[in-house]
Design a protein around this motif. Structure first.
Motif, mmCIF file in Angstrom:
data_model
loop_
_atom_site.group_PDB
_atom_site.id
_atom_site.type_symbol
_atom_site.label_atom_id
_atom_site.label_comp_id
_atom_site.label_asym_id
_atom_site.label_seq_id
_atom_site.Cartn_x
_atom_site.Cartn_y
_atom_site.Cartn_z
ATOM 1 N N VAL A 1 -3.361 35.227 12.582
ATOM 2 C CA VAL A 1 -4.637 35.841 12.975
ATOM 3 C C VAL A 1 -4.421 36.957 13.987
ATOM 4 N N LEU A 2 -3.406 36.793 14.874
ATOM 5 C CA LEU A 2 -3.171 37.783 15.917
ATOM 6 C C LEU A 2 -2.663 39.108 15.350
ATOM 7 N N ASN A 3 -1.917 39.047 14.236
ATOM 8 C CA ASN A 3 -1.347 40.272 13.662
ATOM 9 C C ASN A 3 -2.173 40.814 12.508
ATOM 10 N N ALA A 4 -3.239 40.112 12.099
ATOM 11 C CA ALA A 4 -4.005 40.518 10.912
ATOM 12 C C ALA A 4 -4.953 41.668 11.258
ATOM 13 N N MET B 1 -11.775 36.383 13.932
ATOM 14 C CA MET B 1 -11.086 36.829 12.717
ATOM 15 C C MET B 1 -10.960 35.652 11.752
ATOM 16 N N LEU B 2 -11.346 35.849 10.510
ATOM 17 C CA LEU B 2 -11.228 34.839 9.463
ATOM 18 C C LEU B 2 -10.192 35.304 8.444
ATOM 19 N N LEU B 3 -9.316 34.385 8.037
ATOM 20 C CA LEU B 3 -8.323 34.674 7.006
ATOM 21 C C LEU B 3 -8.742 34.006 5.715
ATOM 22 N N CYS B 4 -8.730 34.743 4.633
ATOM 23 C CA CYS B 4 -9.077 34.194 3.315
ATOM 24 C C CYS B 4 -7.983 33.227 2.873
ATOM 25 N N ASP B 5 -8.377 32.050 2.406
ATOM 26 C CA ASP B 5 -7.412 31.038 1.953
ATOM 27 C C ASP B 5 -6.775 31.402 0.618
ATOM 28 N N CYS C 1 -6.253 35.176 -0.532
ATOM 29 C CA CYS C 1 -5.471 36.410 -0.427
ATOM 30 C C CYS C 1 -4.876 36.633 0.953
ATOM 31 N N ASP C 2 -5.201 35.766 1.973
ATOM 32 C CA ASP C 2 -4.660 35.841 3.333
ATOM 33 C C ASP C 2 -4.996 37.165 4.014
ATOM 34 N N ARG C 3 -6.102 37.775 3.696
ATOM 35 C CA ARG C 3 -6.524 39.008 4.354
ATOM 36 C C ARG C 3 -7.542 38.695 5.439
ATOM 37 N N GLY C 4 -7.481 39.478 6.534
ATOM 38 C CA GLY C 4 -8.350 39.221 7.674
ATOM 39 C C GLY C 4 -9.712 39.874 7.516
ATOM 40 N N HIS C 5 -10.723 39.215 8.077
ATOM 41 C CA HIS C 5 -12.091 39.739 8.070
ATOM 42 C C HIS C 5 -12.753 39.347 9.385
ATOM 43 N N HIS C 6 -13.257 40.354 10.143
ATOM 44 C CA HIS C 6 -14.044 40.027 11.336
ATOM 45 C C HIS C 6 -15.358 39.367 10.938
ATOM 46 N N MET C 7 -15.772 38.391 11.696
ATOM 47 C CA MET C 7 -17.020 37.689 11.370
ATOM 48 C C MET C 7 -18.224 38.623 11.482
ATOM 49 N N TYR C 8 -18.174 39.588 12.423
ATOM 50 C CA TYR C 8 -19.317 40.489 12.595
ATOM 51 C C TYR C 8 -19.263 41.687 11.657
ATOM 52 N N LEU D 1 -18.621 41.262 8.357
ATOM 53 C CA LEU D 1 -19.096 40.808 7.052
ATOM 54 C C LEU D 1 -20.584 41.060 6.917
ATOM 55 N N ARG D 2 -21.049 41.198 5.727
ATOM 56 C CA ARG D 2 -22.480 41.380 5.429
ATOM 57 C C ARG D 2 -22.932 40.314 4.440
ATOM 58 N N PRO D 3 -23.766 39.352 4.871
ATOM 59 C CA PRO D 3 -24.299 39.159 6.212
ATOM 60 C C PRO D 3 -23.241 38.629 7.176
ATOM 61 N N ALA D 4 -23.429 38.935 8.482
ATOM 62 C CA ALA D 4 -22.444 38.528 9.477
ATOM 63 C C ALA D 4 -22.433 37.010 9.641
ATOM 64 N N ILE D 5 -21.248 36.463 9.948
ATOM 65 C CA ILE D 5 -21.077 35.019 10.156
ATOM 66 C C ILE D 5 -20.970 34.790 11.658
ATOM 67 N N LYS D 6 -21.787 33.892 12.198
ATOM 68 C CA LYS D 6 -21.807 33.608 13.630
ATOM 69 C C LYS D 6 -20.957 32.390 13.990
ATOM 70 N N ILE D 7 -20.789 31.447 13.066
ATOM 71 C CA ILE D 7 -20.050 30.218 13.329
ATOM 72 C C ILE D 7 -18.876 30.165 12.363
ATOM 73 N N VAL D 8 -17.721 29.704 12.859
ATOM 74 C CA VAL D 8 -16.533 29.598 12.004
ATOM 75 C C VAL D 8 -16.783 28.519 10.960
#
Length: 285
Positions: free
Chosen positions: A6-9, A23-27, A29-36, A38-45
């Motif tokens: 997550v630190l290097n993504a 930062m969320l990693l897709c299970d 493709c392992d690509r990073g996505h900020h929660m804010y 995304l559309r709609p934004a995700i507030k909780i992990v």
């Protein structure tokens, strides 16, 4: 493992590192996505496995036509079996029914009522008054002429302007989505935080950001493209007023403003821009 941490993504949307807690990693493709981002934004992990919009499994839908066809086939099979059983009984009485039907068709003739027939009218002589039909046609012509007279050029121009404004607002919405997706829009997507920049709201009296503009666009708060363009320009004015010209944020604002101006020119809506009065730049110490 370090390349997938997550630190290097990098965020796939804003293309930036940082905010490892958000930062969320897709299970898949392992690509990073900020929660804010995304559309709609995700507030909780989210708990458990999380998949990005491109890797989400798509559920197969059963078309209603297939269901209807299966029902129709089953009904056809049952109807065919019943018809085979009744064919033997109907063959004997077919001749009798044909004779009775022919007799009944001759005797029972359906009577049609309330039929309207157009009777040809005789040519009118001089001095006679016109019929009611001619009166109705003349009245309808007068009503049409009055409606045409009511549609003055000013009203017609207003209607054309209204339809043109809605089309231009639709193009403004497209330009706004492209601005948010631009690589240099990262400082202007959300309002400036008071904790991060305490003196920002003491200097900037009209704060504005792309997130607020997007919210107003969705709530249809812009009657014309003029208000939309003025608030986007206010974002760039605030940036150049607070930040130095050599800063990273000011350079991003300049790049994004050039992109915004080119999009307005391609959409032929740059004439909606109101004249901007120059503001005093911030003094650097």
């Amino acid at each position: 493992m370090w390349s997938k941490s997550v630190l290097n993504a990098k965020c796939r949307i804003c293309r930036r590192k940082g905010d490892a807690e958000k930062m969320l990693l897709c299970d898949s493709c392992d690509r990073g996505h900020h929660m804010y981002c995304l559309r709609p934004a995700i507030k909780i992990v989210p708990a458990g496995d999380w998949y990005c919009p491109d890797c989400k499994p798509k559920s197969a839908r059963i078309s209603p036509r297939k269901v209807v066809r299966t029902k129709s086939f089953s009904q056809d099979e049952s109807s065919e079996e019943e018809e085979e059983d009744d064919e033997e009984d109907t063959e004997e009485s077919a001749e009798e029914q044909d004779e009775n039907d022919s007799i009944s068709s001759i005797e029972e003739v359906p009577v049609k009522r309330n039929l309207t027939y157009k009777i040809p009218q005789k040519p009118q002589k001089k001095g006679q008054k016109p019929s009611s039909a001619k009166k109705s046609t003349s009245e309808s012509r007068r009503e049409r002429s009055t409606r045409r007279n009511d549609d003055t050029p000013e009203k017609s121009n207003n209607r054309r302007r209204a339809t043109g404004v809605w089309k231009d607002l639709a193009s403004c919405e497209e330009i706004l989505s492209e601005l948010i997706k631009h690589k240099d829009s990262w400082p202007f997507v959300e309002p400036v935080s008071k904790k991060a920049v305490p003196d920002y709201y003491d200097i900037i009296k009209k704060p504005m950001d792309l997130g607020t503009v997007h919210k107003k666009m969705k709530e249809v708060q812009y009657p014309t493209p003029t208000e939309f363009i003025s608030e986007v320009d206010q974002i760039f004015l605030n940036c150049h007023e607070y930040n130095e010209s050599r800063s990273v944020v000011a350079k991003a604002a300049t790049s994004l403003q050039i992109f915004f101006d080119t999009k307005l020119g391609k959409a032929s809506i740059s004439h909606y821009r109101a004249p901007v009065h120059p503001t005093k730049k911030r003094r650097t110490t």
